[in-house]
Motif scaffolding. Structure first.
Motif: not given
Length: 286
Positions: A29, A32, A49, A52, A263-264, A266-268, A270-271
């Motif tokens: 994190l 990033s 950002w 990203y 990070v993206v 990980i988010i995907l 977890n969703i």
């Protein structure tokens, strides 16, 4: 006193596990949001950002995301459908059933790198492969699978690896089905197809949900099969999100951009895991 002593004994293991999980996540994190390129060490500082923004405006990112979802959907379809049918077949009595079960489950214990090498060099190679020899035996032109159908080839390898896992879970579920239900349905005139759709398949719904959840978590991070066979190519035809992160970090030396991709991812993950866990939880409550 004994409870406190037990907690004290568990504390070192818990601390190590938390550090093992949290420290890499925090570092990912942090990087990033930093300019961190190993080729250009003078470019440092807070990036905001930008990493990203560069990631989502890169066409390769959307192609990799699409390939990730295609691989996920295709492998799930093959393993769930194939695993269900094989589970029903291997639940029947026939000569050599135990040997056939062992052979069917064995591919799951082969390392992904070894599986990819076997498929690439021994099966799909247009000159030395088994498929090429079969094609020449029928007077046909051998297919260069990884050049003409790269994504389908990767899907075939991954599905071959995960089909035994689905078979193992679903076969266990089929064996727990009460034979009296099938006998009653047979006496009422239900055929084999009707028994499958109205008795066996509903009974397997929970097991299928578990297979989908576990496979989804792992299929989002398919890497070795792509690295060994196509290296993400031709072009970006087989580049998924995991390989894109690898390419950013270790081929382009852009640690900041790779961390943003991580990070993206990980988010995907977890969703997807959140919705799958909720769906399976509802099924288990029924």
């Amino acid at each position: 006193m004994s409870r406190n002593a037990g907690r004290l004994l568990l504390a070192p293991s818990v601390i190590v596990l938390l550090a093992w999980m949290i420290i890499p996540l925090v570092m990912t994190l942090w990087f990033s949001f930093e300019y961190y390129n190993l080729v250009n060490p003078t470019l440092t500082g807070f990036a905001g950002w930008d990493n990203y923004r560069y990631l989502v405006t890169d066409p390769d990112f959307w192609v990799s995301l699409e390939n990730t979802l295609i691989i996920l959907a295709a492998v799930l379809f093959v393993t769930v459908v194939g695993g269900t049918l094989l589970a029903v077949v291997f639940n029947q009595n026939f000569p050599g059933r135990n040997i056939a079960r062992v052979l069917a489950i064995s591919p799951f214990f082969v390392m992904p790198t070894v599986s990819a090498l076997v498929w690439k060099n021994l099966l799909m190679h247009p000159i030395y492969g088994v498929f090429g020899a079969i094609a020449r035996g029928f007077g046909l032109q051998p297919v260069d699978w990884f050049a003409q159908f790269p994504l389908a080839s990767v899907i075939a390898i991954v599905a071959w690896e995960w089909l035994p896992f689905a078979l193992l879970i679903l076969l266990t579920a089929v064996q727990s089905l009460d034979n009296e239900q099938r006998e009653a349905a047979r006496m009422d005139g239900a055929g084999v197809v009707a028994q499958f759709f109205f008795i066996t398949l509903p009974h397997l719904s929970r097991a299928i949900s578990v297979v989908i959840m576990i496979e989804t978590i792992f299929l989002l991070t398919v890497f070795a099969e792509i690295f060994v066979t196509t290296s993400g190519g031709p072009g970006n035809a087989t580049t998924n999100l995991a390989f894109l992160i690898y390419a950013r970090a270790l081929l382009q030396y852009d640690v900041g951009g790779a961390s943003a991709g991580g990070v993206v991812a990980i988010i995907l993950a977890n969703i997807v895991a959140f919705f799958l866990v909720r769906s399976i939880g509802r099924r288990l409550e029924v």
